[in-house]
Design an enzyme around this catalytic site. Structure first.
Site, PDB file in Angstrom:
ATOM      1  N   GLU A 118      -9.037  -4.509  -9.297  1.00  0.00           N
ATOM      2  CA  GLU A 118      -8.394  -5.633 -10.010  1.00  0.00           C
ATOM      3  C   GLU A 118      -8.359  -6.859  -9.096  1.00  0.00           C
ATOM      4  O   GLU A 118      -7.770  -6.809  -8.011  1.00  0.00           O
ATOM      5  CB  GLU A 118      -6.980  -5.216 -10.445  1.00  0.00           C
ATOM      6  CG  GLU A 118      -6.346  -6.196 -11.402  1.00  0.00           C
ATOM      7  CD  GLU A 118      -4.976  -5.734 -11.888  1.00  0.00           C
ATOM      8  OE1 GLU A 118      -4.745  -4.512 -12.046  1.00  0.00           O
ATOM      9  OE2 GLU A 118      -4.124  -6.615 -12.092  1.00  0.00           O
ATOM     10  N   ASP A 176      -4.100  10.992  -2.232  1.00  0.00           N
ATOM     11  CA  ASP A 176      -4.099  11.345  -3.652  1.00  0.00           C
ATOM     12  C   ASP A 176      -3.143  10.405  -4.403  1.00  0.00           C
ATOM     13  O   ASP A 176      -1.931  10.652  -4.474  1.00  0.00           O
ATOM     14  CB  ASP A 176      -3.648  12.815  -3.773  1.00  0.00           C
ATOM     15  CG  ASP A 176      -3.638  13.309  -5.204  1.00  0.00           C
ATOM     16  OD1 ASP A 176      -3.733  12.490  -6.131  1.00  0.00           O
ATOM     17  OD2 ASP A 176      -3.514  14.540  -5.387  1.00  0.00           O
TER      18      ASP A 176
HETATM   19  C1  MEV Z   1      -0.919  -6.587 -13.412  1.00  0.00           C
HETATM   20  O1  MEV Z   1      -1.834  -5.684 -12.843  1.00  0.00           O
HETATM   21  C2  MEV Z   1       0.479  -6.285 -12.923  1.00  0.00           C
HETATM   22  C3  MEV Z   1       1.586  -7.130 -13.544  1.00  0.00           C
HETATM   23  O2  MEV Z   1       1.516  -7.033 -14.969  1.00  0.00           O
HETATM   24  C4  MEV Z   1       2.876  -6.573 -13.016  1.00  0.00           C
HETATM   25  C5  MEV Z   1       4.112  -7.144 -13.677  1.00  0.00           C
HETATM   26  O3  MEV Z   1       4.065  -7.609 -14.823  1.00  0.00           O
HETATM   27  O4  MEV Z   1       5.169  -7.092 -13.014  1.00  0.00           O
HETATM   28  C6  MEV Z   1       1.422  -8.595 -13.213  1.00  0.00           C
END
Ligand code: MEV
Length: 445
Positions: free
Chosen positions: A90, A302
């Site tokens: 990501e 893990d």
């Molecule tokens: C995205 O990978 C994670 C978030 O959605 C976490 C959150 O909303 O606190 C940005």
């Protein structure tokens, strides 16, 4: 389009085929067989001995699936400055961890402590006897369980770990005749799954033998039926805490329109929502695991076990909620994450995967307890960055900026087009259609 294999075309002995033959079977499903084979082979490591290591981690390996390996600098935990390796696909996670780490590096850094380090394994069994008779011989049973697993536990004991204790759990009211032998272990620097499972399977055999030999037991009490023996991935007694703290005034620069105190209160409200609402809590905790999983993967751990324990722990009060909490007393912002973490720095993939080994080296070859603190601090860093964005400018600006290159790659943009796009989108909103339009325009011109 890939063809589906006919339902009755079962492949037998696939795992025993040579890799090239497995590849051919996979390619037969695709329209362009040669291209498929070429694609999958193009991700093989050029060094055959390295490729062999990866092939042998799993079964039926036909290629490698690349995921970026990044680093977050300036992660200061208990005054030690770490460069933390993160493996994640990501795009915004490394950036979020890094920006949060940078911010807290100027505000006291992250603080962390390991609360305890016990792991649990269970032998699940059925026994149709009088419990008082079992209680009378329980100490003898525990002694013979310890004795019989000395060959497995002696090394672990030499390292300071081993079996911590036994407990008989009576669940006969829930399921007729059902008991558990619940065993606590300390696995020191290893995650310990193999060690625990080996001990448990040995315990199961010893138990059957022990029950048979009890003269005080009636004939039908000498049988104990083992249902299964397995570690529990729920590790509420293998707990780590990480936190950040600063006076409200330090938070002043985090949003142009909010004072430090206003920011702290809005942030607290966002966390309160994650304490009472499962929909928000799940996303909130997912943001924590963005960082923790990335550290776990980079160090050959893990991550499924760590996630499973974390989410179970988030439900420990009878409902699922945020793993973090805020304390705003006396003009101070204190933000804390507490969660279970069964993570290791020896055994498993930690030294077999060349990059996991490298990650641990980069972290100064930490003990498991240090790695627990590092992973928790990075989880907190990611979550802080997410909630900070959510209560101020929103996350899409940052996310889409990070995602811009992915979109450009989708349009097979050249380096020149990418440079132009990156410059243009500094002041323009990144959306898929805006990027599409931008690329079309520069190509038309
Ligand atoms: C995205 O990978 C994670 C978030 O959605 C976490 C959150 O909303 O606190 C940005």
């Amino acid at each position: 389009m890939p063809r589906r294999r006919k339902r009755d075309l079962i492949i037998r002995g696939f795992s025993k085929l040579l890799k090239e033959d497995k590849l051919k079977i996979v390619a037969e499903l695709m329209d362009n067989q040669l291209e498929t084979i070429e694609l999958l082979k193009s991700f093989w490591h050029s060094d055959k001995s390295k490729q062999k290591i990866f092939d042998e981690f799993s079964e039926n390996t036909i290629s490698n699936f690349y995921i970026p390996y990044g680093v977050a600098p300036n992660v200061i935990i208990n005054d030690i400055n770490y460069l933390v390796p993160l493996v994640i696909e990501e795009s915004s996670v490394v950036a979020a961890a890094s920006s949060s780490a940078r911010y807290w590096s100027e505000h006291g850094g992250f603080h962390a402590e390991v609360v305890n380090v016990e792991k649990i394994g269970q032998v699940h069994f059925l026994w149709k006897g009088k419990k008082r008779r079992l209680l009378k011989v329980l100490d003898d049973l525990y002694a013979s369980l310890r004795e019989s697993t000395k060959h497995l536990t002696s090394n672990m004991e030499a390292r300071g770990g081993g079996i911590v204790g036994f407990e008989l759990v009576d669940l006969t009211l829930e399921i007729p005749y059902y008991y558990q032998l619940k065993v606590a272990f300390n696995t020191v620097d290893s995650m310990g799954a193999n060690f625990i499972n080996s001990c448990l399977e040995e315990f199961a055999q010893v138990m059957q033998h022990f029950f048979k030999e009890q003269e005080s037991f009636k004939a039908d009490e000498r049988e104990c039926e083992i249902v299964m023996s397995i570690l529990s991935n729920y590790t509420p007694n293998c707990l780590v805490k990480a936190w950040v703290e600063c006076p409200f005034s330090d938070l002043a620069g985090l949003d142009e329109s909010l004072t430090g105190e206003q920011f702290a209160k809005k942030f607290e409200l966002a966390v309160r929502i994650a304490e009472i609402d499962v929909f928000r809590a799940t996303t909130h905790n997912k943001g924590i695991f963005n960082g923790i999983d990335a550290v776990a993967i980079a160090t050959g751990n893990d991550f499924r076990a760590i996630e499973a324990a974390g989410h179970a722990y988030a439900s420990k009060d009878g409902f699922y909620k945020s793993l973090t909490s805020v304390d705003l007393s006396q003009g101070f912002f204190k933000y804390e994450l507490t969660l279970p973490m069964a993570i290791g720095t020896v055994g498993g993939l930690t030294s077999l995967h060349p990059l996991a080994k490298h990650s641990l080296k980069m972290l100064g070859n930490p003990t498991a307890q240090e790695l627990m603190m590092i992973a928790a601090a990075v989880g907190l860093a990611n979550n802080f960055a997410a909630v900070r964005s959510l209560v101020t400018k929103g996350i899409q600006i940052g996310h889409m900026k990070m995602h811009l290159l992915n979109i450009l790659n989708h349009f097979e943009a050249t380096n020149e087009e990418k440079e132009k796009a990156v410059e243009f989108f500094i002041d323009n909103k990144v959306t898929f259609s805006n990027v599409s339009q931008f690329i079309a325009e520069i190509r038309n011109n």
